[in-house]
Each structure stands twice: as C-alpha cells, then as structure tokens.
Design an enzyme around this catalytic site. Structure first.
Site, PDB file in Angstrom:
ATOM      1  N   TYR A 282      -3.452  -2.183  -5.667  1.00 12.66           N
ATOM      2  CA  TYR A 282      -2.884  -2.069  -6.753  1.00 12.66           C
ATOM      3  C   TYR A 282      -3.795  -1.907  -8.031  1.00 12.66           C
ATOM      4  CZ  TYR A 282       1.920  -2.561  -4.660  1.00 12.66           C
ATOM      5  OH  TYR A 282       2.958  -2.306  -4.217  1.00 12.66           O
ATOM      6  N   TYR A 283      -3.647  -1.251  -8.979  1.00 15.81           N
ATOM      7  CA  TYR A 283      -4.574  -0.887 -10.190  1.00 15.81           C
ATOM      8  C   TYR A 283      -3.847  -1.355 -11.441  1.00 15.81           C
ATOM      9  CZ  TYR A 283      -8.385   0.903  -7.275  1.00 15.81           C
ATOM     10  OH  TYR A 283      -9.417   1.024  -6.498  1.00 15.81           O
TER      11      TYR A 283
END
Lengths: 175, 175
Positions: free
Chosen positions: A37-38
C-alpha cells in the site's frame, strides 16, 4: 460499477467451509496475495479513506485505486479501478518517483467461493487471523445487495458485527 | 540505464532521409503516437523538469515517468521508466483520481532508424513541424555518447543548435 461488501471475523474457518459444502458450494480458487500500500504526498489516504495498492498474485501484478467508502446498510460501497501491468518493479519505481510512500504490506491466503453473483472469500491474513468477505458487484440496488449479504452471512453461521476497517487499517492500528 | 539524446529542428526531412539512404540505413518502423501528459498536484513538473506521460500507439498503452534532465555536452540524460498497461482508460482514471491533472496532448508520426546502438527518430509533430532525435542508451560513458551524437548529426546534415525543450514544453509555450 459499485462493490457492496461486508466483512466479519471468523473464529473457526472449518465451520464456514462445512456450511458452504453442505450448500453444495465448492471452492473456486485458492490464491496467495501480497499487497503493498502507498500513501500520497499531498493528502493522507488514511483520512480521505482512499487506497492505492500494488497486488502480486499468481495472475500477475495489478494496481488498484479505491475511492472513499460509503456505508450502505450493513455493507460498504466504493469506486474501484483495477489495472493489470507488465512489471511490479517498474510500477513501484514510478509510484515512488511520483512522491508516494510505501505504508504497509498485507499478505494473505484467500479461498474464493462463487454463489451466483455473490463472491464469498475466506481470508487467512498474516498477523490478523481469519475473516470472511461477502461481496456483490452491482450497478444499482445497493440496499438490496446489503440485505442479501446479511442473509448469506447468517446462513454461513457468521454472527459477529460487520467490520468496516480494512486489513491495512487493522495492521496499522496494531503497530 | 541512462538515455543520452539530442534533438534538432529539420527544415527538410527529405534531405535527412536521402542521407540515411545513402548510408544504407533503412527505416525500421513508422509509428503514430498519441501522448497525454499529466502534472502533479503537489509539485509542478514544469519546474521540477519531470514528466508523467500516457502513450497510445499501435503496440498498446504505456505509462512513462521521466526524471529531471541533466545536460551532458550537447546532449541530455535522464532517468526513465516505461510500463506497459492493460487499459489506457483505466490508467487515466487512476491517475486522475490520485489528483494529477491533464496538461496537454502531443500527436506525432515517428520514423525510426537503427544505426547499431544509436536510434535516429524523424518526428512530424502536429502543430510544431519536423525534428530529428538522436539517442543512445548507455550505462556509463555519457561524454562519449554525447560526442558520437554530434558526429552523427553532422553526417546527416543537421547543423542547427540542439534543442533542449520537449515537444510538450514547445506546445505549452506556443499557447
């Protein structure tokens, strides 16, 4: 297309599997997924309730954007875009160069069951335990979809409260 | 991998084609490219000298990130990542949802010529005219590559000053 879904904790996955079997539903596929995830440099996806995810599984690499969740009855709905890409390494390099930062990784083994237009997923999530997700993709009729999800959950013996936090949020809050 | 390249205006593309032919170099491929450029919400790519581009051509859809240019002799070098994706429509939807804004489109017909490890491209750019790009991909030896580009330009009869602005910058400054 809207995704209407609800998630519940599963104390004993064998019980859910047994009930699915008794209904004549067989596992469609079992898959290992590794997600990265970013977060964005200009807004906090934890606050805006968005998600940018890179998923590695045996079908390849997919980048996904999810918009803010909207609660519908006992379920949630959100905008979602999925895009298959040729290389996860290049994708993550581009995302990083654009200023996005890795926040967390989620690894899980998923079992998928298909009940007509409903997808039931049994997730064994590293560090969190087992959960069931019941999902309906719909163009409209969100209230109807939420009602049907409640009925299916009961039939599978799942009676805990629906969980509206993502695996990512659960992992981040455990830290 | 670094891309060392120089670009020159070409008043008469027929003259360049004739010289390539006399050297025994045949056109490798001719391609129509439609590019869409995006700017970031948290920094101005016009100032940071970066680029985020979605390219549509007959090989499919590619997203490209280019880092800031570094001038090397008469040429320029920059970091570049190219990623093939399954759908341009979904890619542009994700980029837009992440807060990036479309800035401009560039359409051109490109003729590619291969001279060993050197790629010569003759570009007919909508609204701008014809240009030649001479490019060498190199791991090191940037000064060498820049020198060789100068020699090749002379052999092809290109004697104008090298141009360090991109087609995008030229189109934006014409507005």
């Amino acid at each position: 297309m809207l995704e209407v879904e609800a998630k519940f904790a599963v104390p004993d996955p064998r019980e859910v599997r047994a009930r699915l079997n008794r209904q004549g539903v067989r596992m469609a596929v079992r898959r290992q997924e590794r997600d990265v995830y970013y977060n964005a440099p200009h807004r906090d996806f934890g606050k805006t309730d968005e998600a940018l995810r890179v998923r590695y599984d045996d079908t390849g690499v997919t980048v996904t954007y999810k918009g803010p969740k909207v609660r519908v009855g006992n379920a949630k709905a959100r905008e979602e875009f999925n895009l298959a890409v040729a290389s996860g390494e290049t994708l993550e390099a581009i995302i990083s160069r654009l200023g996005f930062r890795r926040t967390a990784g989620v690894s899980k083994v998923r079992e998928f069951y298909e009940l007509g237009d409903v997808t039931v997923t049994l997730d064994d999530v590293e560090g969190l335990g087992t959960f069931i997700e019941i999902e309906i993709l719909t163009e409209e009729g969100k209230e109807d979809a939420a009602d049907r999800i409640g009925v299916i959950a009961k039939e599978l013996g799942v009676d805990g409260p629906p969980i509206y936090t993502s695996y990512l949020e659960m992992l981040l809050s455990k830290r």
